[in-house]
Write an enzyme that holds these catalytic residues in place. Structure first.
Site, PDB file in Angstrom:
ATOM      1  N   LYS A  39     -25.379  25.864  -3.103  1.00  0.00           N
ATOM      2  CA  LYS A  39     -24.183  25.365  -3.765  1.00  0.00           C
ATOM      3  C   LYS A  39     -23.004  25.467  -2.814  1.00  0.00           C
ATOM      4  O   LYS A  39     -23.099  26.235  -1.872  1.00  0.00           O
ATOM      5  CB  LYS A  39     -23.906  26.146  -5.053  1.00  0.00           C
ATOM      6  CG  LYS A  39     -23.614  27.621  -4.814  1.00  0.00           C
ATOM      7  CD  LYS A  39     -23.040  28.279  -6.012  1.00  0.00           C
ATOM      8  CE  LYS A  39     -21.583  27.950  -6.145  1.00  0.00           C
ATOM      9  NZ  LYS A  39     -20.750  29.134  -6.394  1.00  0.00           N
ATOM     10  N   ARG A  65     -24.828  27.867  15.198  1.00  0.00           N
ATOM     11  CA  ARG A  65     -24.044  27.593  16.404  1.00  0.00           C
ATOM     12  C   ARG A  65     -23.976  28.809  17.298  1.00  0.00           C
ATOM     13  O   ARG A  65     -23.855  28.692  18.515  1.00  0.00           O
ATOM     14  CB  ARG A  65     -22.612  27.227  16.016  1.00  0.00           C
ATOM     15  CG  ARG A  65     -22.475  25.798  15.565  1.00  0.00           C
ATOM     16  CD  ARG A  65     -21.084  25.547  15.040  1.00  0.00           C
ATOM     17  NE  ARG A  65     -21.031  24.236  14.399  1.00  0.00           N
ATOM     18  CZ  ARG A  65     -20.530  23.156  14.989  1.00  0.00           C
ATOM     19  NH1 ARG A  65     -20.021  23.207  16.193  1.00  0.00           N
ATOM     20  NH2 ARG A  65     -20.531  22.001  14.360  1.00  0.00           N
ATOM     21  N   HIS A  87     -23.666  27.522 -12.736  1.00  0.00           N
ATOM     22  CA  HIS A  87     -24.431  28.619 -13.336  1.00  0.00           C
ATOM     23  C   HIS A  87     -24.368  28.622 -14.869  1.00  0.00           C
ATOM     24  O   HIS A  87     -25.385  28.736 -15.548  1.00  0.00           O
ATOM     25  CB  HIS A  87     -23.907  29.967 -12.840  1.00  0.00           C
ATOM     26  CG  HIS A  87     -23.859  30.094 -11.342  1.00  0.00           C
ATOM     27  ND1 HIS A  87     -24.820  29.557 -10.529  1.00  0.00           N
ATOM     28  CD2 HIS A  87     -22.977  30.709 -10.517  1.00  0.00           C
ATOM     29  CE1 HIS A  87     -24.524  29.830  -9.264  1.00  0.00           C
ATOM     30  NE2 HIS A  87     -23.410  30.523  -9.231  1.00  0.00           N
ATOM     31  N   LYS A 119     -32.721  34.405 -11.866  1.00  0.00           N
ATOM     32  CA  LYS A 119     -32.618  35.756 -12.436  1.00  0.00           C
ATOM     33  C   LYS A 119     -33.689  35.938 -13.509  1.00  0.00           C
ATOM     34  O   LYS A 119     -33.871  35.074 -14.367  1.00  0.00           O
ATOM     35  CB  LYS A 119     -31.219  35.972 -13.036  1.00  0.00           C
ATOM     36  CG  LYS A 119     -30.118  36.052 -11.969  1.00  0.00           C
ATOM     37  CD  LYS A 119     -28.772  36.325 -12.601  1.00  0.00           C
ATOM     38  CE  LYS A 119     -27.635  36.111 -11.617  1.00  0.00           C
ATOM     39  NZ  LYS A 119     -27.375  37.223 -10.740  1.00  0.00           N
ATOM     40  N   HIS A 128     -28.590  30.068  -8.146  1.00  0.00           N
ATOM     41  CA  HIS A 128     -29.286  31.357  -8.133  1.00  0.00           C
ATOM     42  C   HIS A 128     -29.354  32.002  -9.519  1.00  0.00           C
ATOM     43  O   HIS A 128     -30.186  32.859  -9.748  1.00  0.00           O
ATOM     44  CB  HIS A 128     -28.705  32.300  -7.070  1.00  0.00           C
ATOM     45  CG  HIS A 128     -27.440  32.995  -7.482  1.00  0.00           C
ATOM     46  ND1 HIS A 128     -26.214  32.411  -7.402  1.00  0.00           N
ATOM     47  CD2 HIS A 128     -27.228  34.236  -7.980  1.00  0.00           C
ATOM     48  CE1 HIS A 128     -25.291  33.268  -7.834  1.00  0.00           C
ATOM     49  NE2 HIS A 128     -25.879  34.389  -8.191  1.00  0.00           N
TER      50      HIS A 128
HETATM   51  C1  BG6 Z   1     -21.633  32.695  -6.745  1.00  0.00           C
HETATM   52  C2  BG6 Z   1     -20.147  32.505  -6.723  1.00  0.00           C
HETATM   53  O1  BG6 Z   1     -22.287  31.488  -6.957  1.00  0.00           O
HETATM   54  O2  BG6 Z   1     -21.961  33.596  -7.793  1.00  0.00           O
HETATM   55  C3  BG6 Z   1     -19.419  33.829  -6.558  1.00  0.00           C
HETATM   56  O3  BG6 Z   1     -19.796  31.650  -5.641  1.00  0.00           O
HETATM   57  C4  BG6 Z   1     -19.876  34.810  -7.605  1.00  0.00           C
HETATM   58  O4  BG6 Z   1     -18.017  33.656  -6.606  1.00  0.00           O
HETATM   59  C5  BG6 Z   1     -21.388  34.883  -7.656  1.00  0.00           C
HETATM   60  O5  BG6 Z   1     -19.336  36.076  -7.257  1.00  0.00           O
HETATM   61  C6  BG6 Z   1     -21.842  35.715  -8.833  1.00  0.00           C
HETATM   62  O6  BG6 Z   1     -23.217  35.903  -8.756  1.00  0.00           O
HETATM   63  P1  BG6 Z   1     -23.894  37.164  -9.415  1.00  0.00           P
HETATM   64  O7  BG6 Z   1     -25.357  36.966  -9.169  1.00  0.00           O
HETATM   65  O8  BG6 Z   1     -23.340  38.374  -8.745  1.00  0.00           O
HETATM   66  O9  BG6 Z   1     -23.522  37.117 -10.860  1.00  0.00           O
END
Ligand code: BG6
Length: 500
Positions: free
Chosen positions: A145, A46, A237, A179, A175
């Site tokens: 997400k 936007r 996750h 990793k 994500h």
């Molecule tokens: C995200 C969450 O998906 O993952 C966050 O919304 C969290 O709250 C993050 O901090 C943690 O990711 P990572 O890769 O730092 O462990």
């Protein structure tokens, strides 16, 4: 795999994710020579940037080298009102022009990094202009997400998107699956002959999965207060990690072969006993405290958070997997903010020897054998086993055998977004969550959400910021001497010395 020329269209381009994760990931891919010969990035949002002002924004605080400037030249911006279908004509025109000018071949990835309420709308509006049709090149859709906020909304979202994009065009991002160390679970388990024979109910006592963060909710109070640790970390996750830890060996490395096996794990999760949820679910919330001499705010004082909030910043669950491999083995998952350190790891606790022949050294537990898969930081794998203490008698102490990625000095671990974006460009969805798996994970978690929303919701226990969560979290773990592992920042520095 193809590595075709393509255009990456990022919706939500003026947001944080684009600047902090997506653009740096694309730049790293370019530096490593992993992007296709011709690639274009189009930011959509936007905010009323033009190509130059958007590039300037991405350049702020960045290394000013020719390579980065050259990379920025491949980035464009289109300002649109994402909720107005007519505005998508501008996106269509811009893509048609760039596609032609750079001979891209019509391959487009649409990345939804917007507020979730737009996840159903954008695919529909793209379809008005045929941007979902794969007549000329391929069309893929990456969805960030959260994928729904409960079972019903996740199903609705799947149904809405699948009207316009087919499942094989859809990439639901988690994500954690990107990793490096998470992918190494597959190699540790199925690339070695020594672990798999032990990886079952006969030899494993219990499995523990932790994702601890030492930061609080920072600027995301508004979002987080409507989410909480269960939805933010556990449903997605940490259950995805469970899928990889518990799955059967896949027949091949094919995306469907792997995702079929993780789905079976999600479908075998034993439903929570709704009469006894307090024994399977613990909620905590950080309260103000002093950490390393600094005052840390409590969760309810954070910006955007309801001062009466009952949202959990710590969640722990205990559950079982009802299948032949895992029947009766407890799985424990916990995740929290404002814990003592940032660490994510999986611990396989093996059963103790059936007969204790040796005297254990002072301060050691009976259960010597653990395999720790460290996801971050100090990525690696640690095997713990009993060793004779030098000297008279047979006293046994726990010793460590470890592999650390940092020992491979020539290797720099790619970021999760780098790996996932590249996979999408290559058409490989193995490390993305499939719709049926996302729904199965929500279905499993739903009784806890219902409990939270009930007239008699679970207690929320305060824990001082910088501590390991609610005091009674250890009571959760079966067995007299068992507790959670209290990991340190460094994989092997545990026991007598621990750097947080
Ligand atoms: C995200 C969450 O998906 O993952 C966050 O919304 C969290 O709250 C993050 O901090 C943690 O990711 P990572 O890769 O730092 O462990």
């Amino acid at each position: 795999m193809t590595n075709d020329n393509c255009i990456l269209v990022i919706f939500g381009a003026s947001g944080d994710l684009t600047k902090r994760k997506l653009i740096p990931a694309m730049y790293d891919l370019k530096k490593n020579g992993q992007l296709p010969e011709k690639y274009i990035i189009v930011g959509v949002g936007r905010s009323s940037y033009d190509d130059d002002t958007f590039r300037e924004r991405l350049n702020e605080g960045k290394e000013k080298n020719d390579d980065y400037r050259d990379f920025l030249n491949n980035i464009y911006y289109q300002s649109v009102n994402t909720s107005s279908v007519d505005d998508y004509k501008k996106i269509d025109d811009k893509l048609t022009m760039l596609n032609k000018e750079h001979s891209i071949g019509g391959n487009y990835i649409f990345y939804l990094a917007t507020p979730p309420k737009l996840y159903s709308i954008i695919p529909e509006y793209l379809s008005h202009y045929g941007l979902n049709k794969e007549d000329e090149g391929w069309r893929r859709l990456i969805v960030e997400k959260p994928f729904g906020v409960n079972l019903e909304t996740a199903k609705d979202l799947n149904r809405d998107i699948l009207k316009y994009f087919k499942e094989n065009q859809l990439y639901r991002i988690d994500h954690y699956l990107g990793k490096e160390t998470v992918q190494n679970i597959l190699v540790t388990r199925f690339g070695n002959g020594i672990f798999e024979p032990l990886w079952n109910r006969n030899f494993v006592d219990h499995v523990e999965i932790t994702a601890a963060e030492n930061i609080g909710v920072e600027q995301r109070g508004g979002y987080y207060d409507n989410s909480g640790a269960l939805r933010d970390m556990v449903q997605n996750h940490l259950l995805q990690l469970t899928g990889l830890v518990a799955m059967e060996p896949p027949a091949s490395l094919d995306s469907d072969a792997i995702r079929n096996e993780t789905l079976k794990v999600f479908q075998s999760l034993k439903p929570f006993d709704t009469e006894n949820l307090d024994k399977q679910y613990i909620k905590g919330q950080y309260i103000s405290s002093k950490v390393k001499g600094q005052d840390v705010k409590g969760y309810r004082e954070e910006e955007g958070v309801d001062p009466q909030s009952r949202t959990e910043t710590y969640a722990a669950i205990k559950f079982y997997i009802d299948n032949w491999r895992w029947g009766g083995v407890p799985f424990y998952i916990r995740s929290g903010k404002c814990l003592p350190t940032r660490v994510s790891e999986i611990v396989i606790h093996f059963k103790p020897t059936p007969h204790r022949l040796f005297k254990k050294a002072f301060g050691t537990s009976d259960n010597f054998n653990k395999l720790v898969i460290r996801i971050q930081p100090d990525e690696g794998v640690l095997l713990k086993f009993g060793m004779k203490m030098p000297g008279a008698g047979f006293e046994v102490k726990e010793a460590n055998m470890s592999f650390r990625y940092s020992d491979l000095s020539s290797v720099q671990l790619a970021s999760a977004y780098e790996r996932l974006l590249l996979d999408c460009i290559n058409g490989d969805s193995t490390l993305y969550a499939r719709g049926d798996a996302v729904e199965a994970c929500w279905e499993f978690i739903q009784p806890l959400i219902d409990y939270d929303n009930s007239d008699n919701p679970p207690k929320v226990f305060g824990y001082p910021a910088g501590s390991w969560g609610p005091e009674h979290a250890d009571d959760f773990i079966e067995g007299d001497q068992c507790s959670w592992r209290y990991p340190c920042k460094n994989l092997t520095n545990d026991g007598s010395f621990c750097e947080l």
